[in-house]
Each structure stands twice: as C-alpha cells, then as structure tokens.
Design an enzyme around this catalytic site. Sequence first.
Site, PDB file in Angstrom:
ATOM      1  N   ASP A   8       0.989  -1.199  -0.115  1.00 20.66           N
ATOM      2  CA  ASP A   8       0.059  -0.115  -0.116  1.00 20.66           C
ATOM      3  C   ASP A   8       1.019   1.142  -0.126  1.00 20.66           C
ATOM      4  O   ASP A   8       2.223   1.161  -0.260  1.00 20.66           O
ATOM      5  CB  ASP A   8      -1.093  -0.214   1.020  1.00 20.66           C
ATOM      6  CG  ASP A   8      -0.325   0.121   2.633  1.00 20.66           C
ATOM      7  OD1 ASP A   8       0.861   0.135   2.656  1.00 20.66           O
ATOM      8  OD2 ASP A   8      -1.110   0.287   3.475  1.00 20.66           O
ATOM      9  N   CYS A  65       2.933  -3.519   3.948  1.00 23.07           N
ATOM     10  CA  CYS A  65       2.305  -2.250   4.346  1.00 23.07           C
ATOM     11  C   CYS A  65       3.122  -1.420   5.479  1.00 23.07           C
ATOM     12  O   CYS A  65       4.138  -2.013   5.663  1.00 23.07           O
ATOM     13  CB  CYS A  65       0.921  -2.489   4.783  1.00 23.07           C
ATOM     14  SG  CYS A  65       0.398  -3.619   5.956  1.00 23.07           S
ATOM     15  N   THR A  67       2.811  -1.988   8.677  1.00 15.17           N
ATOM     16  CA  THR A  67       3.248  -2.967   9.709  1.00 15.17           C
ATOM     17  C   THR A  67       3.565  -4.389   9.050  1.00 15.17           C
ATOM     18  O   THR A  67       3.994  -5.266   9.942  1.00 15.17           O
ATOM     19  CB  THR A  67       2.126  -2.947  10.938  1.00 15.17           C
ATOM     20  OG1 THR A  67       0.911  -3.312  10.225  1.00 15.17           O
ATOM     21  CG2 THR A  67       1.976  -1.723  11.760  1.00 15.17           C
ATOM     22  N   HIS A  98       8.952 -24.783   7.928  1.00 15.27           N
ATOM     23  CA  HIS A  98       7.943 -25.499   8.598  1.00 15.27           C
ATOM     24  C   HIS A  98       6.462 -25.274   8.120  1.00 15.27           C
ATOM     25  O   HIS A  98       5.605 -26.129   8.377  1.00 15.27           O
ATOM     26  CB  HIS A  98       7.923 -25.158  10.265  1.00 15.27           C
ATOM     27  CG  HIS A  98       9.326 -25.747  10.745  1.00 15.27           C
ATOM     28  ND1 HIS A  98       9.401 -25.783  12.359  1.00 15.27           N
ATOM     29  CD2 HIS A  98      10.292 -26.506  10.305  1.00 15.27           C
ATOM     30  CE1 HIS A  98      10.462 -26.240  12.576  1.00 15.27           C
ATOM     31  NE2 HIS A  98      11.200 -26.643  11.291  1.00 15.27           N
ATOM     32  N   HIS A 133       5.856 -31.894   9.070  1.00 13.42           N
ATOM     33  CA  HIS A 133       5.358 -30.317   8.745  1.00 13.42           C
ATOM     34  C   HIS A 133       4.018 -30.526   7.481  1.00 13.42           C
ATOM     35  O   HIS A 133       3.405 -29.787   7.384  1.00 13.42           O
ATOM     36  CB  HIS A 133       6.466 -29.458   8.253  1.00 13.42           C
ATOM     37  CG  HIS A 133       7.433 -29.388   9.481  1.00 13.42           C
ATOM     38  ND1 HIS A 133       7.098 -29.147  10.538  1.00 13.42           N
ATOM     39  CD2 HIS A 133       8.605 -29.580   9.494  1.00 13.42           C
ATOM     40  CE1 HIS A 133       8.014 -28.856  11.368  1.00 13.42           C
ATOM     41  NE2 HIS A 133       9.409 -29.307  10.875  1.00 13.42           N
TER      42      HIS A 133
HETATM   43  C1  RB5 Z   1      -1.665   2.609   6.693  1.00 13.29           C
HETATM   44  O1  RB5 Z   1      -1.566   3.782   7.338  1.00 13.29           O
HETATM   45  C2  RB5 Z   1      -1.463   1.448   7.553  1.00 13.29           C
HETATM   46  O2  RB5 Z   1      -2.749   1.164   8.507  1.00 13.29           O
HETATM   47  C3  RB5 Z   1      -1.337   0.155   6.840  1.00 13.29           C
HETATM   48  O3  RB5 Z   1      -0.179   0.297   5.987  1.00 13.29           O
HETATM   49  C4  RB5 Z   1      -0.942  -1.292   7.505  1.00 13.29           C
HETATM   50  O4  RB5 Z   1       0.120  -0.872   8.325  1.00 13.29           O
HETATM   51  C5  RB5 Z   1      -2.122  -1.981   8.217  1.00 13.29           C
HETATM   52  O5  RB5 Z   1      -1.888  -2.936   8.671  1.00 13.29           O
END
Ligand code: RB5
Length: 147
Positions: A8, A65, A67, A98, A133
Amino acid sequence: MKIILASDHAGLELRQDLAASLRERGVPFEDVGPTSRDSVDYPDFARKVARAVAAGEYTHGVLVCGTGIGMSIVANKHAGVRAALCTTEFEARMARAHNDANVLCVGQRVVGAGVARGILEVFLATPFEGGRHERRVQMIRDVESER
Ligand code: RB5
C-alpha cells in the site's frame, strides 16, 4: 519460481527497494503496485496478490504495508495462502521450512530495508522441509475446507 509483489502507500518505498534487490540479483518478478504515494487500501492489494498465489499463477507473494499486519490478515483469508509476517530472517526461514508459507508480509514502519532484503532472500531460498510438517500443513487445508 514466480514472484508477485504489492504494497500500500505505507509500504511503497520498501516494496520498491525489495523489487530493486530482486532486479539486482536477476530474479524475475511481477510488481502490481501501487505506483504513487497516494493513499490506497491495503486489502485491495493483499487480495490481488493472494488471489494470484492461490490460483497458482505465482509461487511466492510479497506484501508490504506499514506494519505488515493488515496485509497478512487479508492474505490469510484466502484458501491456499499461507502468509507469514516476518521481522527476522529466522522467522522467514521457519515460515518456509515448517509452514510452507507462500506469501511474505513485511512492515515498512517496522524493519529497515537491509533487514527486509535479508528476510526476502531467506524466504525465497528456504525450501519446505515436508515430513512431519506436511501433515500439519494439510491440517491447515482441512481448516480451510471447514469454512
Ligand atoms: C496505513 O496507514 C496502515 O494502516 C497500513 O499500511 C498497515 O500498516 C495496516 O496494517
């Protein structure tokens, strides 16, 4: 090996860096965007990659993204997709060996580009161990068919 990448807006730079690392190593891949930093919705891009991997069009997906969490949640809703959110090379190795993970998720706001490059390299280089596994991965498929 066929690789598909997406992110994203919050994962754009890291995705582009990972793409550059693949290019440098001569590893072919498909990058499905986005191309600008305009805000987009991570479920759209996770769906694109997850569907392509689930359909067998690609062997490995990479989703970035902020996180990596949102991408992994969405990707794992798709039958046949085993997405692993990794912050270390150890996790990437275990996810392949695994869990036979076929989608790697990373967070641009969590790991630096150097760490992420290492994670991707290990993810692509590590084979599934099979053996005990395999039965457990089959159990994941069984859970999917219970839906
Ligand atoms: C975008 O701000 C953020 O929410 C997205 O990139 C991601 O981290 C969501 O899990």
